[in-house]
Each structure stands twice: as C-alpha cells, then as structure tokens.
Design an enzyme around this catalytic site. Structure first.
Site, PDB file in Angstrom:
ATOM      1  N   PHE A 201       0.835  -1.209   0.000  1.00  0.00           N
ATOM      2  CA  PHE A 201       0.000   0.000   0.000  1.00  0.00           C
ATOM      3  C   PHE A 201       0.875   1.267   0.000  1.00  0.00           C
ATOM      4  O   PHE A 201       0.870   2.048  -0.967  1.00  0.00           O
ATOM      5  CB  PHE A 201      -0.910  -0.086   1.232  1.00  0.00           C
ATOM      6  CG  PHE A 201      -1.523   1.195   1.706  1.00  0.00           C
ATOM      7  CD1 PHE A 201      -2.138   2.073   0.826  1.00  0.00           C
ATOM      8  CD2 PHE A 201      -1.509   1.514   3.067  1.00  0.00           C
ATOM      9  CE1 PHE A 201      -2.721   3.247   1.289  1.00  0.00           C
ATOM     10  CE2 PHE A 201      -2.090   2.681   3.534  1.00  0.00           C
ATOM     11  CZ  PHE A 201      -2.686   3.554   2.641  1.00  0.00           C
TER      12      PHE A 201
ATOM     13  N   TYR B 248       4.648  -7.724  16.507  1.00  0.00           N
ATOM     14  CA  TYR B 248       4.743  -6.638  15.526  1.00  0.00           C
ATOM     15  C   TYR B 248       5.265  -5.363  16.206  1.00  0.00           C
ATOM     16  O   TYR B 248       6.270  -4.791  15.793  1.00  0.00           O
ATOM     17  CB  TYR B 248       3.370  -6.380  14.875  1.00  0.00           C
ATOM     18  CG  TYR B 248       3.349  -5.149  13.990  1.00  0.00           C
ATOM     19  CD1 TYR B 248       3.947  -5.179  12.729  1.00  0.00           C
ATOM     20  CD2 TYR B 248       2.761  -3.950  14.408  1.00  0.00           C
ATOM     21  CE1 TYR B 248       3.955  -4.048  11.916  1.00  0.00           C
ATOM     22  CE2 TYR B 248       2.769  -2.822  13.605  1.00  0.00           C
ATOM     23  CZ  TYR B 248       3.364  -2.876  12.363  1.00  0.00           C
ATOM     24  OH  TYR B 248       3.382  -1.746  11.557  1.00  0.00           O
TER      25      TYR B 248
ATOM     26  N   ASP C 204      -7.317  -4.056  22.011  1.00  0.00           N
ATOM     27  CA  ASP C 204      -7.492  -2.780  21.305  1.00  0.00           C
ATOM     28  C   ASP C 204      -7.215  -1.623  22.254  1.00  0.00           C
ATOM     29  O   ASP C 204      -7.716  -1.609  23.382  1.00  0.00           O
ATOM     30  CB  ASP C 204      -8.939  -2.660  20.799  1.00  0.00           C
ATOM     31  CG  ASP C 204      -9.069  -3.079  19.345  1.00  0.00           C
ATOM     32  OD1 ASP C 204      -8.050  -3.483  18.769  1.00  0.00           O
ATOM     33  OD2 ASP C 204     -10.194  -3.004  18.819  1.00  0.00           O
TER      34      ASP C 204
END
Ligand SMILES: NC(=O)c1ccc[n+]([C@@H]2O[C@H](COP(=O)([O-])OP(=O)(O)OC[C@H]3O[C@@H](n4cnc5c(N)ncnc54)[C@H](O)[C@@H]3O)[C@@H](O)[C@H]2O)c1
Length: 319
Positions: free
Chosen positions: A14, A153, A282
C-alpha cells in the site's frame, strides 16, 4: 534535484507503491524489492514498466541482499525500508518470522548500508511501538524498554527503531493510522477506513467494536510520502534530511463513530451500525505528538475529508 537511485523494500504494498510512484515522478530511479507476501503486482501497475523502475521479487531476508543490489546499482544511495510482516494477529501466531523480517533483516540491511556508504536509510516505524500508552498526545520518548507491547509486531518495530536511534544515523518514522487508495479492504486485518468504505459501498452495516468512542490519528497516504521525502533529504521544498525517531500523524484524534458517520454520509450508505464487544488488546485512544516532525517543516497537506473522498473514489472505481 540530482537523480538518486533509491531502494524501496515493500514496493508492492500500500504505502510502498505510493512512495515508489512519487519518487519516479520526481525523476529518481527506484529499485523495488518485494516478495509479494502481502503486496500485489497490481499495486505497481502505474510504474512496473517505467524505465526508471526495476522490480526484484525477493525477500529482504535473502543473505547479502543489499551487497548484491549495490553491485548491480553502484549509485544506490537511499534506502526506504518498508517491507515487513504488518498484520498484528499474524505476528502473534508467527513471532519468530516477524522478528526475522521486521528486525533482523532490517538490521542487516542497515549495517550493510553503513558499510557500503549509503547516505540515507529510512525505516517504517509504528505507533504500535508505544503499546497501550495512555498519556496523550504520545511523545517519541514514551517508547522505552519498559513498554509492554501487545504483539511481536509492535515489539519488532520498537526494537529496530531503538537500535537505529542508538546507532546515531538513519531515521525511523513512527506512523499512526494511514489510509488511502490501495489499502487492501479484503484483508481481515486491514485498516478500519478501508473496511468501512467497503461496507458503505456494498450497502452493508458497519461493524463497530466497542462503543465507537475510541479514537485514532488518521493520516492520508500522500502526506506519508511527503514525510518520507523529507526524512531522506529528497523533498522538493528542501526540508530534511532527518536523523532519529519522528512521530508522523496529524496530531488529531477522530473517533470511530465520527469516522463511520462521515463514511456513511460520503458513500450514501444507510446509518446502520452493528456494535460488537470491544476487541481484546485494542487501545482506547491513539494520537501523535507531532511537534518534532512539525519543527522539521512537515504538516499534512490533505484534510481528513478530502482524503476520505479520494479513497472512496478509488474504492468505487475498483467495484
Ligand atoms: N498502514 C499503516 O497504517 C501503517 C502504520 C504504521 C506503520 N506501517 C508500516 O509501513 C510499512 C508499509 O505498510 P503497508 O501498510 O504498506 O503494508 P503492506 O502489507 O501493504 O506492505 C508491506 C509490503 O512488504 C512486503 N513484504 C513483507 N515481507 C517481506 C519480505 N520478507 N521481503 C520483501 N517484502 C516483504 C509485502 O509483500 C508488502 O508488499 C510497514 O513496515 C508497516 O509496518 C504501516
């Protein structure tokens, strides 16, 4: 500006495809590296056959990759290190591979770049390096060895950024939430904006996890490319180059509910939201302190609404 030979790893992704396109448009030559792990050949269709682009389908984990590329392109002088395992859930399932690609391969490439005398090395860092930081806006110095990262990550990105900082050369741009054309809406891990737009254009109800008050700092992809050019000293306006770690965002938080409402209005989708339980892990709010990169002359040129309109237009054209 002198024509530079730039290496863009992750050129089929992207952000990498937007960066590559801009570098070519500015008259530079791009050596693109990607193993198509999460990128696509069709992302490169605007430049794949351009005389100033050469694609190498190869992994950045390949032994002595930079040495071979430097032999093939002796004037290679700028490296944009974007190739990475980008999916947080995938990184949780594959922690070793994530560390091998996001940290080890990047470290080897950086060390080789120093040995080979390459002038600029720019790394794609991430807001994930801050873990669940509650002090807002988030400042660069809040990412320390004490931070508890949610995922391999975030840990791998932090490990490389701090390694780079200690080396005293190179630049890590810590991106917050990026959006724009070519962000893959079909991936279950893709950004919330591309998924909302997809729901809107398909006339499906938008799924919101939690109550929708959680907020993010969204930056349009062409502004990300601007920050890359500044970091590497390739900015047509003469800003940069940069050394060290810089947050890259707008400094503004937009709630998920506000985002859903705006996308609904712009896609003419019905205002039907389906609320699902908050996802484990989250974070509630994320917003960058952008004073450091602002002092270097960076400010976003594309408003949130204009960025959304461009992204929706692109998504429509893909339907
Ligand atoms: N999109 C965001 O919101 C965001 C936010 C913060 C940081 N970033 C960082 O920006 C960079 C680009 O992300 P993106 O959103 O364009 O993701 P993307 O998945 O579209 O691009 C990553 C590219 O890296 C390639 N790649 C993966 N492993 C590779 C390997 N071993 N060798 C060669 N190529 C490999 C993939 O095929 C893909 O084309 C990543 O480093 C990511 O961590 C992105």
């Amino acid at each position: 500006m002198t024509k530079k030979i730039c290496l863009v790893t992750g050129c089929a992704g992207f952000i990498g495809s937007h960066l590559t396109q801009r570098l070519i448009d500015l008259g530079h030559f791009v050596v693109g590296v990607d193993n198509l792990f999460s990128g696509y050949v069709h992302n490169m269709e605007g430049f794949l056959d351009h005389p100033d682009f050469k694609f190498h389908e190869i992994s950045i984990t390949e032994e002595d990759l930079l040495e071979s590329l430097k032999e093939a392109y002796p004037d290679l002088d700028v490296i944009f290190q974007l190739a990475a395992i980008v999916s947080v859930p995938y990184s949780v399932e594959h922690p070793k591979l994530t560390m091998d690609v996001n940290f080890e391969a990047a470290r080897k490439m950086f060390e080789a770049s120093i040995t080979l005398g390459i002038s600029h090395f720019v790394f794609a860092g991430s807001a994930a390096e801050y873990g669940n930081e509650e002090r807002l806006p988030v400042r660069e110095k809040y990412a320390t060895d004490e931070v508890k990262h949610f995922s391999p990550y975030g840990a791998s990105k932090y490990k490389f950024s701090s390694f780079l900082e200690k080396s005293g050369s190179g630049c890590s741009l810590r991106f917050f939430n990026i959006f724009g054309p070519r962000q893959d809406p079909t991936s279950q891990y893709s950004g919330v904006i591309s998924r909302f737009i997809d729901f809107g254009l398909d006339g499906k109800n938008m799924v919101i996890f939690g109550d929708g008050t959680q907020s993010r700092d969204f930056l349009y992809v062409s502004d990300v490319v601007d920050s890359y050019l500044i970091a590497a000293g390739l900015d047509p306006l003469g800003r940069g180059p940069l050394t060290g770690i810089y947050n890259v965002g707008t400094g503004n938080g937009i709630s998920i509910l506000e985002l859903a409402n705006t996308v609904s209005a712009l896609t003419a989708a019905p205002l039907e939201f389906v609320f699902k339980p908050e996802r484990v892990g989250d974070i509630k709010h994320s917003r960058a302190d952008v004073s450091k990169i602002s002092a270097a002359g960076f400010s976003p040129a594309v408003s949130f609404d204009d960025g959304l309109k461009k992204t929706i237009e692109w998504s429509r054209s893909c339907k």
